[in-house]
Write an enzyme that holds these catalytic residues in place. Structure first.
Site, PDB file in Angstrom:
ATOM      1  CG  HIS A  10     -48.020   4.319  21.540  1.00  0.00           C
ATOM      2  ND1 HIS A  10     -48.684   4.095  22.947  1.00  0.00           N
ATOM      3  CD2 HIS A  10     -46.621   3.820  22.398  1.00  0.00           C
ATOM      4  CE1 HIS A  10     -48.173   3.373  23.089  1.00  0.00           C
ATOM      5  NE2 HIS A  10     -47.237   2.650  23.338  1.00  0.00           N
ATOM      6  CG  ASP A  66     -51.972   5.521  23.145  1.00  0.00           C
ATOM      7  OD1 ASP A  66     -51.638   5.191  22.605  1.00  0.00           O
ATOM      8  OD2 ASP A  66     -51.272   5.066  24.125  1.00  0.00           O
ATOM      9  CB  SER A 114     -46.937  -0.518  23.549  1.00  0.00           C
ATOM     10  OG  SER A 114     -46.636   0.175  25.238  1.00  0.00           O
TER      11      SER A 114
END
Length: 489
Positions: free
Chosen positions: A128, A158, A232
């Protein structure tokens, strides 16, 4: 008669006694504080040795042609002028999510973190972080900014793999083993929350093997390490300075960190990395079943002493599970000799199994434990799986039972829309065991107390043979998905 000591005579001894007494009290406290301070980890060396291999990732996504009309907005200029002035300012402004004024949409930019796993420039991050990006720039600790290309992504985990162009002799992290992690162990994250480069946060492992609704094939590491937007894709280190996870998600109700964060185990991440690097895609093992958790009531209805295992609610048509003889209502207790405690344990086990390999399952069926061998298939693309269907065995008129629900034969349009050909349709639910169990109108009942239901006649017979004061299982198909409920007549 002996004389008594005066206050002045006692004063010197008294002060000495009190001082010694206080020293005896304070010394253990001081020693305890010293021992406590020494037991807390010192992260300075870990950070110093590993920061160089952690990178900041910034992306730029150009507006896609055809998304908007002439001005980057979801409507034309004439329609925009009909809106109140406040909305015109919002949609035309530089902070507009649609890119601003009439000249066209502005590029969208985002950032995240990552880390280098090979000296020639391979970088791991989250999917993402780079999804849809037209340009990817990797900024190193020494402030060099290098372009990177996307090697491959795996949305199911992911994960994304980047390759720094012209990368040579770059610093790398040491990769550890996430399977050696223990709950309560100290861990540390390095990343760029809110754009603050190389921010260090620490905490402990809160839980292992967490399953999230959107990622069934990742047994997440849960920590209380502070993670925020920008973290992230960054690394999670153990005290030995080894990467044990990739920081991926947080659980929040405010949009910020609330003490619950999740990381992808590095063992799974490296498996994905190798496949993306070598093949450009990721293949996972596939059983071909829909499963659900076994709660206390379901355990009682299936004859288990305690809740455990993965209950098979549906078997896909043509799947490895169907070919191996697995059935709806089976409870998988062991996979390759490893206990399946929670239903979420099973998907990662199957996903890690090489395609074409035969796996052994211990299954509870009709109160008996049996063993089955299944040849693991390849997980198909999302949305390609279809549920199995079996022939109808009869029909009958509507039936009202003391369970508090009315059923009728399954209409043809429902059979077609749900892709099933057996069961009875719940037309009405009143106060009673059915409503308490959560059965709703328009549910399709395909099994009652582990007996298949193909017609209203089957339903009547199953109801007539239900045990009194005992929990029974009901398999229903609701909005195309099969689930098991527990009913207590």
């Amino acid at each position: 008669m002996k004389g008594r000591e005066t206050p002045s005579q006692f004063g010197g001894k008294g002060l000495a006694t009190v001082g010694l007494y206080l020293l005896c009290l304070l010394l253990p406290l001081t020693l305890a504080q010293s021992v406590s301070a020494r037991s807390l980890p010192d992260f300075t060396e870990l950070v110093e040795n590993n920061s160089a291999a952690v990178v900041n990732i910034s992306t730029t996504t150009e507006p896609k042609s055809g998304r908007n009309r002439s001005n980057g907005l979801p409507f034309d200029e004439r329609q925009l002028e009909q809106l109140p002035e406040f909305f015109q300012d919002f949609f035309r402004g530089p902070q507009s999510p649609f890119g601003g004024g009439p000249g066209g949409s502005a590029p969208r930019q985002s950032m995240g973190s990552g880390f280098i796993v090979s000296s020639d420039g391979y970088v791991l991050t989250n999917n993402h972080v780079v999804e849809g990006a037209d340009e990817i720039i990797v900024r190193l600790n020494d402030r060099r900014e290098l372009p990177a290309k996307l090697v491959g992504t795996d949305p199911r985990s992911d994960m994304a793999v980047l390759k720094i162009e012209n990368g040579d002799d770059l610093p790398v992290v040491r990769v550890g083993r996430s399977k050696d992690l223990q709950v309560g162990e100290w861990v540390l994250a390095i990343g760029s929350p809110f754009g603050f480069d190389y921010t260090v946060t620490a905490g402990i492992v809160s839980a292992l093997g967490r399953s999230l609704p959107s990622e069934n094939y990742v047994p997440f590491i849960q920590t209380d390490v502070a993670i925020n937007p920008g973290n992230s894709g960054g690394p999670l280190f153990n005290l030995d300075g080894e990467v044990v996870g990739i920081n991926s998600q947080i659980y929040t109700r405010s949009g910020g960190f609330m003490g619950v964060s999740f990381a992808i185990p590095i063992d799974d991440a490296m498996n994905v990395f190798r496949q993306l690097r070598d093949d450009g895609s990721v293949s996972r093992g596939w059983l071909g079943v829909l499963i659900q958790e076994v709660n206390r009531d379901l355990a009682e209805s299936f004859g288990l002493k305690r809740p455990r295992g993965a209950l098979i609610a549906e078997v896909m048509s043509g799947s490895p599970a169907e070919k191996a003889g697995l059935k709806a209502g089976d409870i998988v207790l062991e996979y390759e000799g490893e206990d399946v405690t929670l239903s979420s344990d099973l998907p990662p086990m199957v996903g890690r199994t090489p395609i074409g390999e035969t796996a052994s399952l211990d299954v509870l069926r009709e109160g008996k434990q049996i063993s089955l061998d299944v040849e693991i298939g390849k997980l198909p693309e999302e949305g390609q799986e279809r549920a199995s269907a079996t022939p109808d065995n009869g029909s009958g008129g509507p039936s009202s039972a003391p369970l508090g629900m009315t059923v009728e034969p399954l209409p043809e349009d429902v059979k077609s829309s749900l892709d099933i050909s057996e069961g009875v349709l719940v037309s009405d639910v009143a106060q009673g065991p059915a409503m308490t169990a959560g059965i709703r109108p328009q549910d399709v009942i395909t099994e009652l107390n582990r007996r298949p239901i193909s017609s209203v006649k089957d339903f009547r017979e199953a109801v007539a043979s239900l045990p009194e004061d005992s929990a029974v299982s009901v398999r229903v198909v609701r909005q195309g998905r099969a689930i098991y409920l527990v009913m207590k007549p």
